[in-house]
Design an enzyme around this catalytic site. Structure first.
Site, mmCIF file in Angstrom:
data_model
loop_
_atom_site.group_PDB
_atom_site.id
_atom_site.type_symbol
_atom_site.label_atom_id
_atom_site.label_comp_id
_atom_site.label_asym_id
_atom_site.label_seq_id
_atom_site.Cartn_x
_atom_site.Cartn_y
_atom_site.Cartn_z
ATOM 1 C CB CYS A 1 38.076 50.313 67.521
ATOM 2 S SG CYS A 1 39.526 50.096 66.477
ATOM 3 C CB CYS B 1 41.178 50.436 69.277
ATOM 4 S SG CYS B 1 40.791 51.565 67.920
#
Length: 123
Positions: A31, A34
Site C-alpha cells: 500500500c 500506508c
C-alpha cells in the site's frame, strides 16, 4: 516513543485488555498510502507519547485476519482508536498532519470519560 508493531497474539494485552488508550494503524505491505503515512505516524507517536499508545498491524498478514475482519477493515490505511478495547473512532485513508492531529485531539477529549467509566474488554 515510536509506534510499535503488533500481531493478533498481542491484541488482547495491547488493545482489548489494556487500560491505555490506543490507536492502531492497519496497513498493508503493498500500500503506497500506508508507506507514505509511516513517517507521519511516527511523528504523531512521539508527539502524543504518554497520552496514547500508537500501534501498527499488518492487515494483509494471514495471522491477523480475524482481528482485521472483526475491526471491519475494508481499506488501508485505516486508523482505529480504542479505549479499553472499545472502538471510539476511526480515520480511513491518508491525511496530512493537521487533519490527523485534530482527529486525535478530539478522541483524546472523549477518552477521559471512557477511561473513568469503563473496564477493559475481556477475551
Amino acid at each position: 516513543m515510536a509506534a510499535q508493531t503488533i500481531t493478533a497474539r498481542d491484541w488482547q494485552a495491547r488493545v482489548s485488555g489494556s487500560g491505555e488508550p490506543a490507536v492502531v494503524n492497519f496497513g498493508a505491505e503493498r500500500c503506497g498510502f500506508c508507506k507514505a503515512l509511516e513517517p507521519l505516524y511516527s511523528r504523531l507517536a512521539d508527539h502524543y507519547a504518554g497520552r496514547m499508545r500508537f500501534l501498527k498491524m499488518t492487515a494483509d498478514d494471514p495471522q491477523n485476519q480475524k482481528i482485521v475482519q472483526n475491526a471491519g477493515i475494508q481499506g488501508t490505511p485505516t486508523l482505529k482508536f480504542y479505549c479499553r478495547g472499545r472502538e471510539v473512532g476511526e480515520h480511513v485513508g491518508y491525511a496530512i498532519e493537521p487533519v490527523l492531529r485534530k482527529k486525535i485531539d478530539a478522541v483524546l477529549e472523549e477518552m477521559e470519560s471512557c477511561l473513568a467509566n469503563s473496564t477493559p474488554v475481556s477475551k
